[in-house]
Each structure stands twice: as C-alpha cells, then as structure tokens.
Design a protein around this motif. Structure first.
Motif, PDB file in Angstrom:
ATOM      1  N   ARG A 701      41.416   3.942  -4.127  1.00  0.00           N
ATOM      2  CA  ARG A 701      40.215   4.777  -4.073  1.00  0.00           C
ATOM      3  C   ARG A 701      39.036   4.041  -4.728  1.00  0.00           C
ATOM      4  NH1 ARG A 701      43.381   6.871  -8.345  1.00  0.00           N
ATOM      5  NH2 ARG A 701      42.260   7.305 -10.291  1.00  0.00           N
ATOM      6  N   PRO A 702      37.802   4.467  -4.461  1.00  0.00           N
ATOM      7  CA  PRO A 702      36.645   3.819  -5.082  1.00  0.00           C
ATOM      8  C   PRO A 702      36.782   3.745  -6.597  1.00  0.00           C
ATOM      9  CG  PRO A 702      35.914   5.315  -3.365  1.00  0.00           C
ATOM     10  CD  PRO A 702      37.406   5.509  -3.493  1.00  0.00           C
ATOM     11  N   PHE A 716      31.745   7.794  -0.910  1.00  0.00           N
ATOM     12  CA  PHE A 716      32.700   6.816  -0.390  1.00  0.00           C
ATOM     13  C   PHE A 716      31.991   5.801   0.486  1.00  0.00           C
ATOM     14  CE2 PHE A 716      35.657   5.574   3.065  1.00  0.00           C
ATOM     15  CZ  PHE A 716      36.598   4.906   2.303  1.00  0.00           C
ATOM     16  N   TYR A 717      31.133   6.290   1.402  1.00  0.00           N
ATOM     17  CA  TYR A 717      30.402   5.373   2.273  1.00  0.00           C
ATOM     18  C   TYR A 717      29.490   4.459   1.453  1.00  0.00           C
ATOM     19  CZ  TYR A 717      31.769   8.775   5.880  1.00  0.00           C
ATOM     20  OH  TYR A 717      32.474   9.611   6.713  1.00  0.00           O
ATOM     21  N   LYS A 718      28.790   5.032   0.492  1.00  0.00           N
ATOM     22  CA  LYS A 718      27.873   4.252  -0.338  1.00  0.00           C
ATOM     23  C   LYS A 718      28.626   3.178  -1.109  1.00  0.00           C
ATOM     24  CE  LYS A 718      24.634   4.831  -4.221  1.00  0.00           C
ATOM     25  NZ  LYS A 718      23.552   4.015  -3.658  1.00  0.00           N
ATOM     26  N   SER A 723      29.249  -1.593  -3.038  1.00  0.00           N
ATOM     27  CA  SER A 723      29.959  -2.010  -4.251  1.00  0.00           C
ATOM     28  C   SER A 723      31.359  -2.547  -4.010  1.00  0.00           C
ATOM     29  CB  SER A 723      30.053  -0.817  -5.232  1.00  0.00           C
ATOM     30  OG  SER A 723      28.778  -0.291  -5.513  1.00  0.00           O
ATOM     31  N   ALA A 724      31.929  -2.281  -2.850  1.00  0.00           N
ATOM     32  CA  ALA A 724      33.336  -2.640  -2.631  1.00  0.00           C
ATOM     33  C   ALA A 724      33.526  -4.150  -2.598  1.00  0.00           C
ATOM     34  CB  ALA A 724      33.837  -2.023  -1.329  1.00  0.00           C
ATOM     35  N   HIS A 729      37.693  -4.076   1.477  1.00  0.00           N
ATOM     36  CA  HIS A 729      37.430  -4.017   2.922  1.00  0.00           C
ATOM     37  C   HIS A 729      38.638  -4.520   3.704  1.00  0.00           C
ATOM     38  CE1 HIS A 729      32.749  -3.869   2.556  1.00  0.00           C
ATOM     39  NE2 HIS A 729      33.345  -2.760   2.182  1.00  0.00           N
ATOM     40  N   MET A 730      39.367  -5.480   3.160  1.00  0.00           N
ATOM     41  CA  MET A 730      40.607  -5.893   3.812  1.00  0.00           C
ATOM     42  C   MET A 730      41.575  -4.714   3.900  1.00  0.00           C
ATOM     43  SD  MET A 730      41.113  -9.621   1.989  1.00  0.00           S
ATOM     44  CE  MET A 730      42.718  -9.919   2.719  1.00  0.00           C
ATOM     45  N   ALA A 731      41.694  -3.962   2.809  1.00  0.00           N
ATOM     46  CA  ALA A 731      42.560  -2.781   2.824  1.00  0.00           C
ATOM     47  C   ALA A 731      42.057  -1.753   3.823  1.00  0.00           C
ATOM     48  CB  ALA A 731      42.636  -2.180   1.423  1.00  0.00           C
ATOM     49  N   LEU A 732      40.724  -1.685   3.977  1.00  0.00           N
ATOM     50  CA  LEU A 732      40.123  -0.678   4.856  1.00  0.00           C
ATOM     51  C   LEU A 732      40.412  -0.968   6.326  1.00  0.00           C
ATOM     52  CD1 LEU A 732      38.473   1.788   3.975  1.00  0.00           C
ATOM     53  CD2 LEU A 732      36.401   0.541   4.570  1.00  0.00           C
ATOM     54  N   THR A 733      40.798  -2.195   6.650  1.00  0.00           N
ATOM     55  CA  THR A 733      41.118  -2.498   8.047  1.00  0.00           C
ATOM     56  C   THR A 733      42.338  -1.717   8.524  1.00  0.00           C
ATOM     57  OG1 THR A 733      42.499  -4.400   7.438  1.00  0.00           O
ATOM     58  CG2 THR A 733      40.159  -4.829   7.898  1.00  0.00           C
ATOM     59  N   ARG A 734      43.153  -1.228   7.586  1.00  0.00           N
ATOM     60  CA  ARG A 734      44.315  -0.424   7.981  1.00  0.00           C
ATOM     61  C   ARG A 734      44.130   1.049   7.616  1.00  0.00           C
ATOM     62  NH1 ARG A 734      50.033  -3.067   6.575  1.00  0.00           N
ATOM     63  NH2 ARG A 734      49.039  -3.928   4.736  1.00  0.00           N
TER      64      ARG A 734
END
Length: 910
Positions: A701-702, A716-718, A723-724, A729-734
């Motif tokens: 989580r953020p 979350f989007y911000k 800041s991510a 972002h690699m994790a977000l690909t899944r």
C-alpha cells in the motif's frame, strides 16, 4: 569411549575459505557484510564481536537493529566455531543471551510506542526448551510462554488488559519472527502454551498457575525443567515459576506418574520411524541414540529425583548429566558418554544448519551434500563424518534402550502373526516400524483411539490400511505422517469410517502422505477435509469466481457472523485441499490448478468482505457516497496462486474522505474504512476452529507499513503519479481489482494503465530495476537448489524482465504473466523461449510449494510426480529443462538489463 577430537584450531582466514566453499548461507552472509568479513580475515575475532555488537547502529528502528545485530553475531559465532576458537558453550550461550536481549528490546519498543508513559512491567516472557536452558543453536526456534498481570499491564483508553496483552504478544512475535530485507531475529513457536489452538497468545498469571497446578500433562511437566524468566518483567516471571515449582519438582512420584513419563520417552522412536536408521538421512535429533534421547534420559531422572534434590534441577543437558552422576543417580561412565556424545551432536547439528540457515537436524541423504557438511567440519569425506558419529549413536542408543522397559499392556492381539506376515510380504519399511506403530495405536495411549468406537473403526480398516501404506510410493514417509496425523486427531472414528466406506480413498491417502507434507499437515489439523473427496467432482477444477462466491456464501437459519466466517473458511479450505490433491493425482495442468487457487481466493475475499461489511454496518452504518475497493497484486493479481501464496492486497475507498457514517456510532470516512479493512484482514487470516485461511500482506500500500491500511482513490492516484518508487510501479503491473463497485473498478483499472504508461527514461528505469534486483540478491538468498523463484535465472529474474519491458514500452500491460510474455514476444521484445521458460518454472513452483516446500531436492519417490507436474517426461528431463529455462532468462536479462562496464551499481553475479 572418548569423543573424537574436533578439528584443531585453525586460522580465521582459512576457515573463511572453508565456509565459502561449503555453506551457501555463510557465503552470502559474508558477501552482504564485507566489513565484518574483512575483520574476520584479519584474524581479529574480538574486533568482529565488537562490530557485531554495534551492527545495528544507525538502523531506522528496533526491528532493523535487532536483525542486523543477529546477522552479524551469527556469522561471527559461526566462523569462530568452525575455526575452533569458540566452544559449544560459547556459541549457545551467546545466542541465548542475544535472544533475551532481543525480547527485552522488542518489548520495550512496543511499550514505548503503545504506552509511552508506562514502566516496563506487567508482561513477562518465560523461556522454554533450548532457550530456557541457554542452549540455542544457529537455527533454533524460541519457545516462549507470555504471562501478564492484569493489575499491572498498561492499557490505553478503554482497552481491556486481555486485549492489551494479546496485542503486545502478537506484536512481539511479529517483531522477532517476521522476515524482511534484513532477515529475521528468531523463529517464534508459541505451541508450548496450554491448549495453543484455543488459548490466547498471552496468559493471565493466575489462570496459568491454576492450569499447571490442576490440568497440565506429563510432557508439560518435563518441558518446565528447562524454564526461566528470560525477558520482560522479571518479578512477574519469577513469581510465576516459583509458584508452579511444586508442579515441576514433585517430592514424590506415584507409579502412574513415572509410567506416564516413560510413555512420553518411549513414543519418540515410535513417532519418528523415518530417520531412525543410522547413515545418510539419519535424524540427529530424533533418531535412535540422538539428541532427544540424550535430553530425555537426563530429564526423566531429573523428574524422578529432582523433587527431593534441588541440586539436580540444572536446565542445561550436560550440566544435568554431571549433577545426576555426582549425586550417584546415574552411572558416571554413562553420564560421560552421553555428555560427550551430546556435545558432538550439537556441534554437527550446527554444521548442518550453517549450510543453508535451515532448521534441520538430519544428515544429508546424498553423498555430495554429506561430504559438504563433513568438509565444513574439517573432515575430508562424508564417510569420515559417519564414522565419527556412529559409535556415539550406538552407545547412546544402547543406554536409552535400557531406560525404556517393555509395557505389557501394549502387546499385539492374536493377529500379530498375520500382520507380521502381511507386512513382511509387502517389504514395508525396515524392521518392525509398522508393527511398533500398531502397538502404540492399540495401547490406549493415543487420544484419537481411546474410545471403543474409535478402536473398532481402526481395527476394521487396519488390514487395508497396512496394504495402502505398504504400497504407497514412499512407505517410510507415509507411515511417519500417518502416525503424526493420528496423534493430532481429537478422535479417529470418522476418519477411519470414511476410509472403510470408500476404500478407493486409501490409495489416495498413501499418495498424500508420501508426496505432500503440506496436505498431510492440513489433514492432521482437519481430518474432515477427506470427506470432501468422497464426491468425484472434488477433483474437477473450481468453477468461475461467481459460482464459487455463491457456494461459499450459502448460509443456514440462525447463522451469525462468526458462524458464517467458520463456514466460509471450511469451504475454502476444502477447495484448496482438493486442488492440492488434483496436483498429486495428476488430474490437471499445474497452471490450471494455479488459476483455480486464485479463483478460490478471490471468491473468499468477495464473501468474507461482504459479510464483514454487513456486520460492521450494524454498528457504524454506511458512509454516503463512498465505497470499498480491494486491489490484488502479486500472484493473486496475476491469477496464479500456489498452495502457499500470500494475498497481496491494497484497500482503497471512493468518495469524500471527510464524510461520516450514518450509524449509531458514527465514524469519519478514513477511520471507518481503516477499521473495516482491519476486520476484513482478520476475517481472511486469523485461524479459527476451521483452521487458517490466508496470510494477507498489505505492505504494498502507499507508504508501506507507515501508511494507513486504507486510502482514498484520489490519494492513491496522487501517490502513484508523484511519489511511488519504480518497484511500486513494477508491482502495479500485476494489479487487478477484485472487490468493489463495477464503475469504480473500471476507473481504477483505467487510472493504473495511465500511470504505467507514463514516459520513462530507459536508462534510469534500467538502473532502478537492476538496483531492486541487487537488493533482493543481497537480502533474500534462495532457500534451496530448487528455489525456482530466487535462483539466478529464476522466476523473479523472469518477472523483472517482463516488468521492465512493460514499463519501458507501456505495452503488454496484462496482470497475467502468461498473457504479458506472449504479447512481448509478439512485439519482438522477447524471444519465444521465454514463454516455455515461464511455463516450466511456474508449473515447477506450484508443485514444489506442495511437495518440497523447503525447495530442496525431494525424495526420489516424488521426483517423477514433480517432473510430470512441471510438464516433463522424467526427473532428468526436468533438471535439464530447468537449467535451459534459467539460461534463457539469464540471456534475456543480459540483453535487456546488463549494465554498462562503468556503471556504478556493478553487475549481478551472473
């Protein structure tokens, strides 16, 4: 008999060479601690210990500090031990003292966080086992009992003392037990507390005293021989131990009590039939003539005589043997043999654990691995190690044989001759292991078989059971796991009646016990899991998430929230067990089974979340205009779970964060959804009578563990845009929404695609991806030679390549890795061999999580099945294909992610 001398004192530098060549864990530990390695190479052991003591300086928190100090201390002790500079006593004492300090510091940190104005009192940690006797080894669990005083433990607000104690205990276990980038401090085993399946993690002191005075069992009396107040409130700990002292040290023992103690010791050999024969694979802890028999020999005599002779109450095994011999309670020569053998066993046990930081006590069963341990110890060959140990094992075994007298009431009935002939005809195991197990089951001492009805159901199925185990793929493992299963059952009536009614299940039972320790353990916890296999459809793949959700959500009149949770957990457990059986039976492709695990998990999330929200709304109402969303990442996001997978989840909510709920106890939206989220996590993860379900990981989580459990979509989007980190972002690909309003889920998916498609500078991206992989190499080594995730060229490397290309190109943004790799092959970004590499390693991962969870080479009898599960014709073909797959990944890594020669990050050792 004199103990063979340990290797002579040698240089630390030479020892480092031996360690690097023979112990992958020590080699990695040296690589990640170069300053400490340099100190050891300079022959300065004292400076190395000083470095270890300050290894946690500059840590971000106490948890990180303790992990770094433990890692440095363990390495320093290991090298000093191997070089002959430290005695066994030096090693085990320093490890035990560090465990005390770690508990104290972790507890103080919890108090400082939760109760900043409170003094450190009201909560005590009682050390048992090797921790209690200050004999910890390199890979020991600690076995604490948590005691609290309701009148002194700090509370905040309207918190009940029992809730405060539970939270403190849970946080303390987590602080030491959890693994992170710096490793772990100690594994924590809470199963020695009274009735661990139902009792709270921490016990009120008076209730604990009452239990031990009135209800404790013989083995619990023996356990407290090695007990002390190890950490926390020392006054409370001493009060507890002094009060129960009469329970431990009884001034007189009746014959029934002595018989009970004898039965506990006699069951050791019966219960662990596997690993009894000396040679490769010998269990140094549980085998005949091993560590445990030495410990029990001392403890039994201590229990008999220690009530009248306080000087016999020494917790440490060698001290106890010396005291017993000095008092004339045991033969002096026997005491010397036992003590010297015990020291040798513990030293060799340390060598076994140094190789891969595994909690193992068994000699390797291959010549190559046995020789590795021997060389680590300073010998030349594995045979020399066996020659060193064998006379001690024989001597201790003979001494222990004299201790255990045959029990007349455990004789086999009249069919002994028939059973002996059947077992001999099947060539079952070696010697009379099965006959000994049957004697014990018939003895009336096994809880599950004490009633007449249980004995009748057992006798009815016994001939077929013998045949099933005899013909099982690995009869030795099958018998050992069957024995364990029967021991853990509260009653065996239904289990044996099911087998009697459905004889075909006996063959399946033999396969489960032979191949799948994970399923065998689940069956031991819930024998009713076998009931579900009566229906032939149990071996079909699970239906859609929608149909599973409908099945899991079925209720009966009068069901409340807790009953519903138990029903759902039971149904989910049955589906997961059946999926494991499908793999063992070879009914379906491992990739399809993996997808089935994911559908079951997603349906469980749907039903349990719905039920938790309904329960929560009764008190707090709804937040107008807001709604909960759950985003799955990792293997669940990619719809490809294994039997052991965690659920990686992010909790979000839509609407205005300043809104308030409309219930009788109104909450602001942020507090509302964070409290609701905590309850959902509990519903998914806390074990109940129906057993455990899933481990839930919310660290993606953020802001990670520092951030709230649930955040608004906008925040979350911000965070993701501004800041991510690249790894996030690699994790977000899944990432894949698995719960929430349909429109909100569609918007969330669209936003995630936009975030992932933002422009990135390829070189900066490449460096960031490489750095993350380097960090993993440094902090998370492979568990074993078949760790298909963490090995060089394994699935983690494969996934990093995929994620790198997804972020670089903004294409192939499918959470399902199989779809993503095919899309990247189609665009020419990857070679077609990467598809086959993924499928082989993904199938292998699913099989190993079930059949060889330690990622080591499995028993020979399971190798063909694992190869078949991975889509290969034979074990040799699997190993060849596995090597080719890894090489394919390494080649692609070098094509896309190899650094320039002058890159400051350096290269991964590929």
């Amino acid at each position: 008999m004199n103990i063979a001398p340990l290797p002579p004192v040698s240089s630390l530098a030479g020892t480092l060479v031996r360690a690097r060549e023979n112990a992958p864990y020590l080699r990695l530990s040296l690589e990640v601690q170069p300053e400490l390695a340099d100190l050891l190479a300079s022959e300065n052991l004292e400076a190395a210990f000083e470095y270890s003591a300050r290894a946690g300086d500059g840590a971000e928190n106490v948890r990180q500090k303790l992990r770094r100090e433990k890692r440095a201390l363990a390495l320093t002790l290991a090298i000093g031990d191997l070089a002959g500079r430290l005695t066994l006593t030096d090693v085990i004492t320093q490890l035990s003292d560090f465990a005390d300090r770690a508990l104290d510091e972790a507890l103080a940190d919890i108090y400082a966080t939760r109760y900043p104005d409170a003094s450190l009192e009201g909560f005590s940690i009682i050390g048992l086992g090797k921790h209690g006797s200050r004999e910890l080894n390199y890979s020991s669990d600690i076995d604490p009992i948590f005691i609290y005083d309701p009148d002194k433990i700090p509370v905040r607000g309207r918190e009940d003392p029992s809730d405060a104690a539970r939270r403190i205990g849970q946080q303390l276990v987590e602080a030491l037990n959890a693994r992170d980038a710096d490793g772990y401090v100690f594994r924590v085993d809470m199963r020695l507390r009274p009735s661990p399946e139902v009792s709270p993690v921490a016990l009120p002191v008076e209730a604990a005293i009452s239990y031990y005075e009135s209800s404790a069992l013989a083995w619990e009396q023996a356990a407290y021989i090695r007990s002390r107040a190890a950490a926390g409130d020392p006054g409370l700990g001493q009060y507890f131990l002094e009060t129960i002292n009469p329970f431990i040290w009884r001034r007189s023992l009746d014959y029934g009590a002595i018989k009970n103690i004898g039965s506990v010791t006699a069951q050791i050999r019966d219960h662990y039939a596997a690993g009894q024969k000396f040679g490769p694979g010998f269990d140094l802890k549980r085998g005949r003539g091993g560590i445990r028999e030495t410990e029990f020999y001392a403890q039994m005599h201590q229990l008999i005589f220690g009530g009248r002779q306080p000087d016999l109450r020494a917790p440490a095994t060698r001290d106890a043997l010396a005291a017993l011999a000095k008092a004339g309670r045991i033969d002096g020569e026997k005491a010397r043999v036992l003590s010297e053998s015990y020291e040798l066993y513990r030293v060799i046990e340390h060598r076994l654990q140094m190789v891969n930081d595994q909690q193992t006590h068994s000699l390797p069963d291959t010549a190559e691995d046995l020789s590795r341990v021997a060389r680590l110890h300073g010998l030349d060959t594995g045979q020399q190690l066996l020659d060193l140990l064998e006379p001690h094992v024989d001597a201790v075994g003979n001494i222990y044989d004299d201790l255990i007298e045959p029990d007349d009431d455990t004789r086999l009935p009249a069919d002994e001759e028939k059973l002996t002939a059947v077992i001999a005809g099947k060539n079952l195991l070696e010697g009379d292991s099965f006959l000994q197990a049957i004697k014990r089951w018939r003895s009336g001492k096994v809880t599950a078989l004490r009633s007449n009805a249980a004995q009748e159901s057992f006798e009815a199925i016994l001939p077929d059971l013998v045949d099933a185990i005899a013909t099982a793929p690995n009869s030795t493992k099958a018998l050992a796991r069957l024995d364990s299963l029967i021991d853990k059952l509260p009653t065996a009536i239904n289990f044996f009646r099911i087998l009697e009614a459905r004889p075909a299940l006996l063959d399946l039972l033999g396969k489960i016990l032979s191949h799948a320790p994970v399923l065998a353990d689940a069956l031991a916890r819930r024998a009713e899991l076998f009931d579900g296999l009566i229906d032939a459809t149990a071996l079909d793949l699970p239906p859609s998430v929608e149909k599973l959700t409908e099945q899991f959500a079925r209720t009966e009149t009068g069901d409340d929230y807790q009953i519903l949770l138990d029903r759902v957990r039971a149904r989910v457990g049955e589906k997961r067990f059946a999926l494991g059986v499908q793999l063992i039976e070879g009914r379906h492709d491992a990739l399809d089974i993996s997808a089935g695990y994911a559908r079951v998990a997603e349906a469980a999330i749907q039903v349990l979340t719905d039920a938790t929200i309904t329960e929560f709304e009764e008190t707090h109402g709804k937040v107008p205009g807001c709604g909960l969303l759950i985003l799955a990442l990792g293997r669940l996001g990619g719809e490809a779970l294994t039997h052991a997978s965690d659920l990686d989840l992010i909790f979000l909510f839509s609407g205005d964060h300043s809104a308030e709920s409309d219930g009788k106890r109104s909450l602001g939206a942020t507090q509302y959804y964070n409290r609701l989220t905590a309850r959902i996590v509990t519903a998914l993860s806390v074990p109940t009578a129906a057993g455990p379900l899933y481990e839930v990981d919310t660290r993606l989580r953020p802001s990670g563990t520092q951030g709230p459990l649930a955040v608004t979509l906008e925040s979350f989007y911000k965070y993701q845009r501004e800041s991510a980190w690249t790894w996030e972002h690699m994790a977000l690909t899944r990432a894949r929404p698995v719960y929430g309003d349909k429109a909100d889920r569609a918007e969330l998916e669209q936003q995630i695609r936009g975030i992932l498609r933002k422009d990135r500078e390829p070189e900066e991206l490449r460096k960031a991806v490489r750095k993350m992989r380097l960090d993993i190499v440094e902090h998370k080594p492979p568990k074993g030679p078949l760790d298909t995730k963490m090995m060089e060229g394994g699935l983690v490397d494969w996934e990093f390549i995929i994620h790198f290309l997804q972020l670089k190109t903004g294409e192939a943004l499918y959470p399902q890795l199989g779809k993503a790799v095919r899309a990247l092959v189609a665009t020419g970004d990857l070679g077609e061999e990467m598809v086959a590499a993924y499928e082989l390693m993904a199938r292998l991962l699913v099989a190993l999580r079930l059949m060889s969870p330690d990622c080591d080479f499995p028993p020979v009898t399971s190798r063909a099945l694992i190869a078949k599960s991975a889509g290969q014709e034979s074990w040799e073909a699997l190993l060849d294909g596995y090597d080719k797959a890894r090489q394919c990944v390494i080649d692609e890594w070098n094509r896309h992610l190899r650094p320039d020669p002058d890159e400051i990050l350096g290269d991964v050792t590929r």
